[in-house]
Design a protein around this motif. Structure first.
Motif, PDB file in Angstrom:
ATOM      1  N   ILE A 178       0.887  -1.171   0.000  1.00  0.00           N
ATOM      2  CA  ILE A 178       0.000   0.000   0.000  1.00  0.00           C
ATOM      3  C   ILE A 178       0.916   1.210   0.000  1.00  0.00           C
ATOM      4  CG2 ILE A 178      -1.838   1.217   1.220  1.00  0.00           C
ATOM      5  CD1 ILE A 178      -2.498  -1.563   2.536  1.00  0.00           C
ATOM      6  N   GLU A 179       0.957   1.897  -1.140  1.00  0.00           N
ATOM      7  CA  GLU A 179       1.985   2.905  -1.364  1.00  0.00           C
ATOM      8  C   GLU A 179       1.392   4.153  -2.003  1.00  0.00           C
ATOM      9  OE1 GLU A 179       6.049   1.923  -3.289  1.00  0.00           O
ATOM     10  OE2 GLU A 179       4.683   2.385  -4.936  1.00  0.00           O
ATOM     11  N   ARG A 180       1.860   5.306  -1.525  1.00  0.00           N
ATOM     12  CA  ARG A 180       1.519   6.575  -2.179  1.00  0.00           C
ATOM     13  C   ARG A 180       2.805   7.198  -2.699  1.00  0.00           C
ATOM     14  NH1 ARG A 180      -2.540   9.832   1.641  1.00  0.00           N
ATOM     15  NH2 ARG A 180      -2.415  11.282  -0.097  1.00  0.00           N
ATOM     16  N   ARG A 181       2.679   7.905  -3.839  1.00  0.00           N
ATOM     17  CA  ARG A 181       3.847   8.479  -4.515  1.00  0.00           C
ATOM     18  C   ARG A 181       3.613   9.958  -4.789  1.00  0.00           C
ATOM     19  NH1 ARG A 181       5.278   5.855  -9.540  1.00  0.00           N
ATOM     20  NH2 ARG A 181       7.445   5.866  -8.925  1.00  0.00           N
ATOM     21  N   PHE A 182       4.712  10.722  -4.746  1.00  0.00           N
ATOM     22  CA  PHE A 182       4.641  12.174  -4.878  1.00  0.00           C
ATOM     23  C   PHE A 182       5.847  12.700  -5.658  1.00  0.00           C
ATOM     24  CE2 PHE A 182       2.688  10.851  -0.959  1.00  0.00           C
ATOM     25  CZ  PHE A 182       1.509  11.568  -0.885  1.00  0.00           C
ATOM     26  N   LEU A 183       5.632  13.820  -6.345  1.00  0.00           N
ATOM     27  CA  LEU A 183       6.757  14.561  -6.904  1.00  0.00           C
ATOM     28  C   LEU A 183       7.380  15.374  -5.776  1.00  0.00           C
ATOM     29  CD1 LEU A 183       5.209  15.775 -10.281  1.00  0.00           C
ATOM     30  CD2 LEU A 183       6.767  13.847  -9.882  1.00  0.00           C
ATOM     31  N   ILE A 184       8.600  15.818  -6.008  1.00  0.00           N
ATOM     32  CA  ILE A 184       9.357  16.555  -4.996  1.00  0.00           C
ATOM     33  C   ILE A 184       9.557  17.981  -5.479  1.00  0.00           C
ATOM     34  CG2 ILE A 184      11.604  16.673  -3.856  1.00  0.00           C
ATOM     35  CD1 ILE A 184      11.694  13.604  -4.168  1.00  0.00           C
ATOM     36  N   LYS A 185       9.417  18.947  -4.551  1.00  0.00           N
ATOM     37  CA  LYS A 185       9.541  20.349  -4.964  1.00  0.00           C
ATOM     38  C   LYS A 185      10.829  21.033  -4.506  1.00  0.00           C
ATOM     39  CE  LYS A 185       6.557  22.059  -1.248  1.00  0.00           C
ATOM     40  NZ  LYS A 185       5.286  22.726  -0.997  1.00  0.00           N
ATOM     41  N   ASN A 186      11.588  20.422  -3.615  1.00  0.00           N
ATOM     42  CA  ASN A 186      12.841  21.038  -3.170  1.00  0.00           C
ATOM     43  C   ASN A 186      13.761  19.964  -2.584  1.00  0.00           C
ATOM     44  OD1 ASN A 186      12.145  20.665  -0.363  1.00  0.00           O
ATOM     45  ND2 ASN A 186      10.795  22.439  -0.549  1.00  0.00           N
ATOM     46  N   ASP A 187      14.924  20.379  -2.136  1.00  0.00           N
ATOM     47  CA  ASP A 187      15.925  19.443  -1.604  1.00  0.00           C
ATOM     48  C   ASP A 187      15.866  19.284  -0.089  1.00  0.00           C
ATOM     49  OD1 ASP A 187      16.940  18.846  -4.086  1.00  0.00           O
ATOM     50  OD2 ASP A 187      18.574  20.309  -3.978  1.00  0.00           O
ATOM     51  N   ASN A 188      14.818  19.755   0.551  1.00  0.00           N
ATOM     52  CA  ASN A 188      14.723  19.643   2.013  1.00  0.00           C
ATOM     53  C   ASN A 188      14.787  18.202   2.498  1.00  0.00           C
ATOM     54  OD1 ASN A 188      14.475  22.404   2.078  1.00  0.00           O
ATOM     55  ND2 ASN A 188      12.304  22.420   2.559  1.00  0.00           N
ATOM     56  N   TRP A 189      14.475  17.244   1.651  1.00  0.00           N
ATOM     57  CA  TRP A 189      14.498  15.832   2.033  1.00  0.00           C
ATOM     58  C   TRP A 189      15.903  15.331   2.374  1.00  0.00           C
ATOM     59  CZ3 TRP A 189      17.311  12.500  -1.069  1.00  0.00           C
ATOM     60  CH2 TRP A 189      17.610  12.953  -2.368  1.00  0.00           C
ATOM     61  N   LYS A 190      16.917  15.983   1.844  1.00  0.00           N
ATOM     62  CA  LYS A 190      18.284  15.485   2.004  1.00  0.00           C
ATOM     63  C   LYS A 190      18.751  15.464   3.453  1.00  0.00           C
ATOM     64  CE  LYS A 190      19.664  16.386  -2.711  1.00  0.00           C
ATOM     65  NZ  LYS A 190      20.513  17.092  -3.637  1.00  0.00           N
ATOM     66  N   LYS A 191      18.189  16.284   4.310  1.00  0.00           N
ATOM     67  CA  LYS A 191      18.602  16.299   5.715  1.00  0.00           C
ATOM     68  C   LYS A 191      18.045  15.110   6.505  1.00  0.00           C
ATOM     69  CE  LYS A 191      15.001  19.665   6.787  1.00  0.00           C
ATOM     70  NZ  LYS A 191      14.745  21.062   7.053  1.00  0.00           N
ATOM     71  N   PHE A 192      17.158  14.328   5.896  1.00  0.00           N
ATOM     72  CA  PHE A 192      16.545  13.181   6.572  1.00  0.00           C
ATOM     73  C   PHE A 192      17.115  11.827   6.119  1.00  0.00           C
ATOM     74  CE2 PHE A 192      13.222  16.507   6.411  1.00  0.00           C
ATOM     75  CZ  PHE A 192      12.999  16.663   7.775  1.00  0.00           C
ATOM     76  N   ILE A 193      18.134  11.836   5.260  1.00  0.00           N
ATOM     77  CA  ILE A 193      18.674  10.593   4.696  1.00  0.00           C
ATOM     78  C   ILE A 193      19.292   9.719   5.782  1.00  0.00           C
ATOM     79  CG2 ILE A 193      20.403   9.600   3.135  1.00  0.00           C
ATOM     80  CD1 ILE A 193      20.128  12.151   1.415  1.00  0.00           C
ATOM     81  N   THR A 194      18.935   8.432   5.754  1.00  0.00           N
ATOM     82  CA  THR A 194      19.542   7.462   6.671  1.00  0.00           C
ATOM     83  C   THR A 194      20.385   6.432   5.913  1.00  0.00           C
ATOM     84  OG1 THR A 194      17.597   6.019   6.605  1.00  0.00           O
ATOM     85  CG2 THR A 194      17.667   7.685   8.358  1.00  0.00           C
ATOM     86  N   LYS A 195      20.096   6.228   4.629  1.00  0.00           N
ATOM     87  CA  LYS A 195      20.803   5.219   3.832  1.00  0.00           C
ATOM     88  C   LYS A 195      20.567   5.496   2.361  1.00  0.00           C
ATOM     89  CE  LYS A 195      19.592   0.611   3.151  1.00  0.00           C
ATOM     90  NZ  LYS A 195      19.165  -0.709   3.589  1.00  0.00           N
ATOM     91  N   LYS A 196      21.483   4.974   1.508  1.00  0.00           N
ATOM     92  CA  LYS A 196      21.342   5.136   0.061  1.00  0.00           C
ATOM     93  C   LYS A 196      21.813   3.866  -0.622  1.00  0.00           C
ATOM     94  CE  LYS A 196      24.694   7.345  -2.611  1.00  0.00           C
ATOM     95  NZ  LYS A 196      25.382   8.471  -3.231  1.00  0.00           N
ATOM     96  N   ILE A 197      21.115   3.488  -1.720  1.00  0.00           N
ATOM     97  CA  ILE A 197      21.539   2.361  -2.546  1.00  0.00           C
ATOM     98  C   ILE A 197      21.354   2.729  -4.017  1.00  0.00           C
ATOM     99  CG2 ILE A 197      21.046   0.584  -0.818  1.00  0.00           C
ATOM    100  CD1 ILE A 197      18.480  -0.097  -2.387  1.00  0.00           C
ATOM    101  N   TYR A 198      22.056   2.011  -4.879  1.00  0.00           N
ATOM    102  CA  TYR A 198      21.913   2.172  -6.320  1.00  0.00           C
ATOM    103  C   TYR A 198      21.136   0.973  -6.843  1.00  0.00           C
ATOM    104  CZ  TYR A 198      23.027   3.071 -11.178  1.00  0.00           C
ATOM    105  OH  TYR A 198      22.935   3.323 -12.521  1.00  0.00           O
ATOM    106  N   ILE A 199      20.142   1.227  -7.699  1.00  0.00           N
ATOM    107  CA  ILE A 199      19.271   0.171  -8.211  1.00  0.00           C
ATOM    108  C   ILE A 199      19.272   0.203  -9.736  1.00  0.00           C
ATOM    109  CG2 ILE A 199      16.866  -0.605  -8.408  1.00  0.00           C
ATOM    110  CD1 ILE A 199      16.380   0.574  -5.603  1.00  0.00           C
ATOM    111  N   GLU A 200      19.379  -0.984 -10.313  1.00  0.00           N
ATOM    112  CA  GLU A 200      19.113  -1.152 -11.738  1.00  0.00           C
ATOM    113  C   GLU A 200      18.009  -2.192 -11.828  1.00  0.00           C
ATOM    114  OE1 GLU A 200      21.237  -2.477 -15.935  1.00  0.00           O
ATOM    115  OE2 GLU A 200      22.441  -2.401 -14.110  1.00  0.00           O
ATOM    116  N   GLN A 201      16.970  -1.864 -12.567  1.00  0.00           N
ATOM    117  CA  GLN A 201      15.897  -2.844 -12.720  1.00  0.00           C
ATOM    118  C   GLN A 201      15.412  -2.878 -14.154  1.00  0.00           C
ATOM    119  OE1 GLN A 201      13.559  -1.319  -9.428  1.00  0.00           O
ATOM    120  NE2 GLN A 201      11.947  -0.643 -10.804  1.00  0.00           N
ATOM    121  N   GLY A 202      14.953  -4.064 -14.539  1.00  0.00           N
ATOM    122  CA  GLY A 202      14.452  -4.279 -15.884  1.00  0.00           C
ATOM    123  C   GLY A 202      13.151  -5.051 -15.826  1.00  0.00           C
ATOM    124  N   TYR A 203      12.405  -4.962 -16.906  1.00  0.00           N
ATOM    125  CA  TYR A 203      11.056  -5.529 -16.941  1.00  0.00           C
ATOM    126  C   TYR A 203      10.937  -6.593 -18.012  1.00  0.00           C
ATOM    127  CZ  TYR A 203      10.049  -1.898 -13.698  1.00  0.00           C
ATOM    128  OH  TYR A 203      10.075  -1.107 -12.580  1.00  0.00           O
TER     129      TYR A 203
END
Length: 165
Positions: A5-30
């Motif tokens: 159960i997921e909701r998705r949003f566009l982002i309007k600024n970089d304020n989110w960067k101060k809340f980062i706890t982890k980062k990963i790189y993803i490659e996906q194919g269909y």
């Protein structure tokens, strides 16, 4: 059954960067060729490789089954897929809620999408200051659609709409 159960949003600024706890790189194919029915996805990260089966049910609820597969198998499958995306995924903690920010690469750059998984569709949700327009259910923003119709092919229309808000 595994429900997402997921909701998705566009982002309007970089304020989110101060809340980062982890980062990963993803490659996906269909492996799927249509949004109708089940979507089959291969995902590679630095630590694992998985195959997932997803199907929309209603609202912002989907079936999602994800299984680990051998790395070599996933890499061979990925080499033979034309519908792919690459993104950096950032994990955030905002007011005791876990958010994900996907920053798309290559043909989907500079698109950034925020996601939050909920326990039910009626759950109250606080929207942080970096959140813009909700895009839940807008299929052209799905990862599958972005793999087949990249943001770079339609971003001029997007920017006109986004800048008018």
């Amino acid at each position: 059954m595994a429900l997402e159960i997921e909701r998705r949003f566009l982002i309007k600024n970089d304020n989110w960067k101060k809340f980062i706890t982890k980062k990963i790189y993803i490659e996906q194919g269909y492996l799927s060729n249509s949004l109708e029915g089940w979507i089959t996805r291969i995902r590679l990260t630095s630590k694992n490789s998985k195959i997932a089966l997803k199907k929309h049910i209603k609202g912002f609820t989907n079936f999602e089954y994800e299984y680990s597969i051998p790395r070599g198998d996933a890499e061979k499958i990925m080499l033979n897929l034309s519908s792919k995306i690459k993104k950096e995924r950032f994990f955030l903690e905002v007011k005791k809620k876990s958010w994900i920010i996907d920053c798309f690469k290559e043909n989907n750059y500079p698109l950034e999408i925020a996601e939050i998984e909920l326990s039910n569709e009626e759950e109250d949700l606080f929207l942080p200051s970096f959140i813009s327009e909700e895009i839940t259910g807008m299929t052209h923003y799905s990862n599958f659609s972005l793999a087949n119709n990249p943001f770079s092919d339609w971003k001029e229309d997007f920017l006109k709409t986004f800048n008018s808000n």
